[in-house]
Design a protein around this motif. Structure first.
Motif, PDB file in Angstrom:
ATOM      1  N   LEU A  91     -34.488   8.415  42.265  1.00  0.00           N
ATOM      2  CA  LEU A  91     -33.250   9.141  42.548  1.00  0.00           C
ATOM      3  C   LEU A  91     -32.607   8.692  43.854  1.00  0.00           C
ATOM      4  O   LEU A  91     -31.379   8.553  43.924  1.00  0.00           O
ATOM      5  CB  LEU A  91     -33.543  10.645  42.588  1.00  0.00           C
ATOM      6  N   PHE A  92     -33.397   8.458  44.889  1.00  0.00           N
ATOM      7  CA  PHE A  92     -32.799   8.093  46.177  1.00  0.00           C
ATOM      8  C   PHE A  92     -32.116   6.732  46.102  1.00  0.00           C
ATOM      9  O   PHE A  92     -31.070   6.530  46.723  1.00  0.00           O
ATOM     10  CB  PHE A  92     -33.856   8.096  47.276  1.00  0.00           C
ATOM     11  N   TYR A  93     -32.686   5.775  45.375  1.00  0.00           N
ATOM     12  CA  TYR A  93     -32.029   4.482  45.195  1.00  0.00           C
ATOM     13  C   TYR A  93     -30.671   4.663  44.525  1.00  0.00           C
ATOM     14  O   TYR A  93     -29.668   4.056  44.917  1.00  0.00           O
ATOM     15  CB  TYR A  93     -32.901   3.553  44.353  1.00  0.00           C
ATOM     16  N   ILE A  94     -30.636   5.516  43.505  1.00  0.00           N
ATOM     17  CA  ILE A  94     -29.376   5.740  42.790  1.00  0.00           C
ATOM     18  C   ILE A  94     -28.338   6.344  43.722  1.00  0.00           C
ATOM     19  O   ILE A  94     -27.165   5.916  43.743  1.00  0.00           O
ATOM     20  CB  ILE A  94     -29.623   6.662  41.576  1.00  0.00           C
ATOM     21  N   ILE A  95     -28.739   7.334  44.515  1.00  0.00           N
ATOM     22  CA  ILE A  95     -27.802   7.983  45.433  1.00  0.00           C
ATOM     23  C   ILE A  95     -27.295   6.997  46.481  1.00  0.00           C
ATOM     24  O   ILE A  95     -26.087   6.869  46.711  1.00  0.00           O
ATOM     25  CB  ILE A  95     -28.466   9.199  46.104  1.00  0.00           C
ATOM     26  N   LEU A  96     -28.223   6.291  47.135  1.00  0.00           N
ATOM     27  CA  LEU A  96     -27.833   5.421  48.243  1.00  0.00           C
ATOM     28  C   LEU A  96     -27.020   4.221  47.776  1.00  0.00           C
ATOM     29  O   LEU A  96     -26.053   3.816  48.434  1.00  0.00           O
ATOM     30  CB  LEU A  96     -29.082   4.954  48.997  1.00  0.00           C
ATOM     31  N   ARG A  97     -27.372   3.637  46.632  1.00  0.00           N
ATOM     32  CA  ARG A  97     -26.634   2.492  46.111  1.00  0.00           C
ATOM     33  C   ARG A  97     -25.182   2.858  45.819  1.00  0.00           C
ATOM     34  O   ARG A  97     -24.248   2.154  46.230  1.00  0.00           O
ATOM     35  CB  ARG A  97     -27.290   1.984  44.829  1.00  0.00           C
ATOM     36  N   TYR A 215     -24.529   8.838  36.715  1.00  0.00           N
ATOM     37  CA  TYR A 215     -25.473   7.766  37.048  1.00  0.00           C
ATOM     38  C   TYR A 215     -26.914   8.213  36.785  1.00  0.00           C
ATOM     39  O   TYR A 215     -27.757   7.413  36.376  1.00  0.00           O
ATOM     40  CB  TYR A 215     -25.295   7.350  38.512  1.00  0.00           C
ATOM     41  N   MET A 216     -27.195   9.484  37.019  1.00  0.00           N
ATOM     42  CA  MET A 216     -28.538   9.993  36.730  1.00  0.00           C
ATOM     43  C   MET A 216     -28.807  10.032  35.231  1.00  0.00           C
ATOM     44  O   MET A 216     -29.950   9.891  34.801  1.00  0.00           O
ATOM     45  CB  MET A 216     -28.704  11.400  37.320  1.00  0.00           C
ATOM     46  N   ALA A 217     -27.758  10.239  34.440  1.00  0.00           N
ATOM     47  CA  ALA A 217     -27.940  10.310  32.995  1.00  0.00           C
ATOM     48  C   ALA A 217     -28.375   8.978  32.400  1.00  0.00           C
ATOM     49  O   ALA A 217     -28.903   8.936  31.282  1.00  0.00           O
ATOM     50  CB  ALA A 217     -26.642  10.779  32.327  1.00  0.00           C
ATOM     51  N   GLN A 218     -28.170   7.880  33.125  1.00  0.00           N
ATOM     52  CA  GLN A 218     -28.564   6.561  32.633  1.00  0.00           C
ATOM     53  C   GLN A 218     -30.026   6.238  32.949  1.00  0.00           C
ATOM     54  O   GLN A 218     -30.564   5.262  32.432  1.00  0.00           O
ATOM     55  CB  GLN A 218     -27.672   5.476  33.258  1.00  0.00           C
ATOM     56  N   GLN A 219     -30.667   7.039  33.801  1.00  0.00           N
ATOM     57  CA  GLN A 219     -32.043   6.773  34.223  1.00  0.00           C
ATOM     58  C   GLN A 219     -33.001   7.778  33.602  1.00  0.00           C
ATOM     59  O   GLN A 219     -32.932   8.970  33.878  1.00  0.00           O
ATOM     60  CB  GLN A 219     -32.140   6.829  35.752  1.00  0.00           C
ATOM     61  N   TYR A 220     -33.901   7.288  32.735  1.00  0.00           N
ATOM     62  CA  TYR A 220     -34.912   8.144  32.104  1.00  0.00           C
ATOM     63  C   TYR A 220     -36.214   8.060  32.902  1.00  0.00           C
ATOM     64  O   TYR A 220     -36.547   7.012  33.470  1.00  0.00           O
ATOM     65  CB  TYR A 220     -35.143   7.723  30.660  1.00  0.00           C
ATOM     66  N   VAL A 221     -36.936   9.182  32.946  1.00  0.00           N
ATOM     67  CA  VAL A 221     -38.124   9.280  33.793  1.00  0.00           C
ATOM     68  C   VAL A 221     -39.293   9.833  32.988  1.00  0.00           C
ATOM     69  O   VAL A 221     -39.123  10.462  31.940  1.00  0.00           O
ATOM     70  CB  VAL A 221     -37.861  10.195  35.009  1.00  0.00           C
ATOM     71  N   PHE A 222     -40.507   9.578  33.513  1.00  0.00           N
ATOM     72  CA  PHE A 222     -41.726  10.147  32.952  1.00  0.00           C
ATOM     73  C   PHE A 222     -41.951  11.515  33.580  1.00  0.00           C
ATOM     74  O   PHE A 222     -41.944  11.656  34.795  1.00  0.00           O
ATOM     75  CB  PHE A 222     -42.931   9.247  33.247  1.00  0.00           C
TER      76      PHE A 222
END
Length: 371
Positions: A91-97, A215-222
């Motif tokens: 999440l932090f990479y997505i926010i900062l990028r 942008y978070m909706a594109q990243q799936y997590v375990f």
């Protein structure tokens, strides 16, 4: 005539193929990634945006501040992977990028007095300098619209060990339902000084979830170690309230945190649990219970009373047994004491034997003396 028809058909097919090619190119452009960022169109942005209810439609509102520890519950899904890989980024990479690229705005952290308007937007360059994050100017950067590039090795993702979130509990009169939604999120850096010791928390800035949601909706997590199939996106993670967080503040007139109001640990924990229970029970208390719910409550109450009666009966039996045991022991002690007393009395009453004097013996002795 046939030639004209053939030419017309050819033109129609050509135009159709060109249009299809443009659609494919547009789709590929939407999915294209640049520096780990997903290109989001305005249409996608509007699709993921959650419309906020106006104050006129709200009957009740409670604003809660939570702290998400990335080592508890399912929260590690926000931390891993530590560095971008084939599984994506955290999440932090997505926010900062996206913040550095100028795709999303960020707002000042004001400790309970947050205002999400143009005046309180942060200067991205100054924020990066303040937290010692190395960056360079990106292509297309202007004074009005600055853009920055940050290497993966310069992103302090391993130091973001918690997040603050603003949670809104709203009762909407349009749907007559209690809704919970996360309004904003704040990364918190945990840094130690050169002498070591306990890490100090540095809240960075607030990002509205509506801005970062596409942008978070594109990243799936375990979310489960037993199932290696990522079924939920980061957007689902917050939308479904899958996180685990402790309440550290509620919006109040004096702008005091719970720690300031309840300095002792036991009192603080009691206050947090009390707030949680009231929030969970608020929606249930608004409605008249159904017949099935009333029957279940009556059944539970009867079982509780029955259990209490059994406990009281057992306690009475136990007390009675203890009393009888004490009485028996007391009687035994009394008997022993009585026997000992009688025995002692007999010993005391025993009289020494007395020798009876007779006349013969007396005479005899006299005679003997005379002789």
């Amino acid at each position: 005539m046939k030639t004209i028809r053939f030419i017309a058909a050819f033109l129609v097919v050509t135009l159709a193929m060109n249009a299809a090619a443009q659609v494919v190119k547009r789709t590929e452009a939407d999915k294209k990634k640049t520096d780990g960022r997903v290109q989001i169109t305005d249409r996608q942005q509007s699709f993921f945006e959650v419309k906020e209810a106006s104050d006129a439609d709200l009957q009740w509102l409670k604003v809660i501040y939570r702290s998400l520890d990335l080592t508890k519950g399912k929260n590690p899904a926000l931390y891993y992977p530590e560095e971008p890989n084939e599984d994506g980024m955290n999440l932090f990479y997505i926010i900062l990028r996206n913040l550095a690229a100028g795709d999303i705005p960020a707002y000042e952290y004001l400790d309970g007095k947050e205002i999400f308007d143009e005046e309180h937007k942060v200067n991205v360059g100054e924020e990066l300098d303040r937290f010692y994050i190395t960056h360079t100017q990106a292509k297309g950067s202007t004074e009005k619209n600055p853009k920055f590039e940050i290497d993966d090795s310069d992103v302090p993702s391993n130091q973001v060990l918690s997040y603050y979130i603003i949670e809104r509990w709203e009762f909407d009169t349009r749907s007559n339902q209690m809704k919970t939604r996360v309004e904003a999120i704040c990364p918190v850096l945990h840094r130690t000084d050169e002498f070591g010791g306990e890490a100090i928390k540095y809240p960075m800035f607030w990002v509205k979830l509506n801005d970062i949601r596409p942008y978070m909706a594109q990243q799936y997590v375990f979310t489960d170690d037993d199932n290696n199939l990522p079924r939920y996106s980061l957007d689902d993670f917050f939308k479904l309230n899958m996180y685990t967080g402790d309440i550290y503040k509620t919006k109040n007139l004096r702008n005091l945190s719970l720690m300031q109001q309840f300095p002792e640990d036991d009192a603080l924990k009691h206050a947090q649990d009390s707030i949680e229970q009231r929030l969970r029970a608020f929606n249930k208390d608004l409605w008249v219970p159904t017949r099935e719910e009333l029957q279940e409550r009556a059944k539970a109450k009867a079982e509780l009373e029955e259990g209490e009666e059994e406990e009281s009966t057992d306690e009475a039996t136990e007390v009675k047994a203890k009393k009888s045991t004490k009485r028996g022991a007391k009687a035994t002690d009394e008997k022993k004491t009585t026997k000992r007393g009688k025995k002692t009395t007999k010993i005391k009453e025993r009289k020494p034997k007395t020798v009876k004097s007779t006349s013969s013996s007396a005479v005899r002795s006299v005679r003997n003396r005379k002789r």
